[in-house]
Design an enzyme around this catalytic site. Structure first.
Site, PDB file in Angstrom:
ATOM      1  N   THR A 168      -7.011   2.454  -4.616  1.00 13.41           N
ATOM      2  CA  THR A 168      -6.956   2.986  -5.986  1.00 13.41           C
ATOM      3  C   THR A 168      -8.314   3.532  -6.419  1.00 13.41           C
ATOM      4  O   THR A 168      -8.373   4.515  -7.167  1.00 13.41           O
ATOM      5  CB  THR A 168      -6.487   1.920  -6.991  1.00 13.41           C
ATOM      6  N   LYS A 169      -9.418   2.941  -5.969  1.00 11.68           N
ATOM      7  CA  LYS A 169     -10.740   3.471  -6.325  1.00 11.68           C
ATOM      8  C   LYS A 169     -10.982   4.824  -5.666  1.00 11.68           C
ATOM      9  O   LYS A 169     -11.552   5.736  -6.275  1.00 11.68           O
ATOM     10  CB  LYS A 169     -11.837   2.483  -5.938  1.00 11.68           C
ATOM     11  N   PRO A 179      -5.596  -2.582  -1.164  1.00 11.57           N
ATOM     12  CA  PRO A 179      -4.990  -1.770  -2.227  1.00 11.57           C
ATOM     13  C   PRO A 179      -5.992  -1.408  -3.324  1.00 11.57           C
ATOM     14  O   PRO A 179      -5.955  -0.293  -3.858  1.00 11.57           O
ATOM     15  CB  PRO A 179      -3.875  -2.678  -2.760  1.00 11.57           C
ATOM     16  N   TYR A 180      -6.891  -2.340  -3.670  1.00 12.68           N
ATOM     17  CA  TYR A 180      -7.926  -2.030  -4.654  1.00 12.68           C
ATOM     18  C   TYR A 180      -8.746  -0.825  -4.212  1.00 12.68           C
ATOM     19  O   TYR A 180      -8.973   0.120  -4.987  1.00 12.68           O
ATOM     20  CB  TYR A 180      -8.848  -3.237  -4.843  1.00 12.68           C
ATOM     21  N   ALA A 181      -9.219  -0.845  -2.973  1.00 16.64           N
ATOM     22  CA  ALA A 181     -10.040   0.249  -2.465  1.00 16.64           C
ATOM     23  C   ALA A 181      -9.272   1.564  -2.467  1.00 16.64           C
ATOM     24  O   ALA A 181      -9.838   2.630  -2.741  1.00 16.64           O
ATOM     25  CB  ALA A 181     -10.535  -0.084  -1.063  1.00 16.64           C
TER      26      ALA A 181
END
Length: 315
Positions: free
Chosen positions: A148-149, A144-146
């Site tokens: 959003t980036k 999920p972090y990736a």
């Protein structure tokens, strides 16, 4: 303007800009009076009369007054970390990494800010076979972090592609930045700190996962170049094009401290890819950039910083 100025890369970037005689408006939602890491990161900045610190949350503060007369915006603010992004904090990732980025980009375009440099991540490439990733390669974010980036960089580039947008956007895909003041959850910091304190080093996975490590001042040099180079909007990798395993990092640590490093292996976490490696061709040709500090030298500098902080804490 530097957003995320109290962070690892942001504080180093602001320090370098100030040393060049630039006035820096530094924005961060973390308050140095209550956040120890932010306070430590901001120490080198407060001595500069050209540093203007502002504690504000980009999710809801008035953005345009921060950008008045800005020649460039370095947008580094965001929630980092792959592992926590799977949990209940995901809403904060979306709000900070995507929605706040939308507010910054809209304000920059409305005010005619010439250049916006936005921090992206090598994590957008997802799992690879270890060969160097080109900016044109397919992206397969594995956390999920990736996600959003990737959304943040593409959001800014979508704005920049509009015919009426005066702002050039450069999205920098940083590859595993390390060095003094690195976040405490990152591998090199954890390994060096545990070794200095004589504790067991905990590694996720079998330690063979490989990373393209980029020294923080090299990342800063690329970031400043991205704000001044004569280029059009686009994505640029910031990495050396060489990789080391976590076991290599442990071995470097052993040589630096002069004694064995006790390690313990644990399960791999979701979203941790086996390898990252940058194709640095675009950075060389468009920014005139190449890394100057190798892993061993950078780790020695980071160890020196950690040792000094550890000694100060013992006083």
């Amino acid at each position: 303007m530097v957003t995320g100025v109290a962070g690892f890369i942001g504080s180093h970037l602001a320090e370098a800009l100030l040393e060049r005689g630039v006035t820096v408006i530094g924005v961060d939602r973390r308050n140095a009076e209550t956040d120890r890491a932010a306070a430590i990161n901001l120490v080198p900045l407060h001595q500069h009369p050209s540093f203007i610190p502002i504690t504000a949350d980009l999710r809801n503060c008035a953005v345009e007054p921060l950008l008045l007369d800005a020649d460039a915006v370095f947008h580094l603010a965001g929630v980092p970390g792959v592992r926590p992004s799977w949990g209940p904090q995901f809403g904060d990732y979306v709000a900070c990494n995507i929605l706040a980025t939308q507010r910054i980009m809209q304000a920059a375009a409305r005010l005619g800010v010439p250049r916006l440099v936005v921090a992206s991540s090598s994590s957008v490439y997802g799992p690879t076979d270890g060969t160097p990733s080109k900016e044109s390669d397919p992206v397969r974010p594995a956390s999920p972090y990736a996600v959003t980036k990737l959304a943040a960089e593409q959001l800014c580039l979508a704005h920049a592609a509009r015919p009426d947008c005066p702002t050039i956007v450069v999205a920098l895909r940083y590859f595993t930045v390390f060095g003094p003041r690195q976040r405490e959850d990152m591998a090199i910091h954890r390994i060096l700190t545990a070794a200095v304190e004589g504790r067991t080093v905990h590694l996720y996975g079998d330690g063979t996962q490989r990373r393209d490590f980029t020294y923080v001042l090299d990342a800063v040099a690329a970031t400043i170049a991205a704000a001044t180079a004569s280029i059009t909007s686009g994505v640029i990798n910031v990495g050396a094009g060489t990789t080391f395993s976590l076991l290599d990092v442990v071995d470097h640590t052993r040589r630096l401290i002069g004694r064995p490093v006790i390690r313990e292996l644990s399960a791999t976490h979701s979203g941790d890819v086996p390898a990252t490696c940058a194709d640095p061709t675009a950075a060389r040709s468009l920014l005139g950039w190449a890394p100057a500090v190798d892993l061993a030298t950078g780790m020695a500098k980071q160890l020196e910083s950690l040792t000094a902080a550890h000694q100060n804490a013992m006083v």
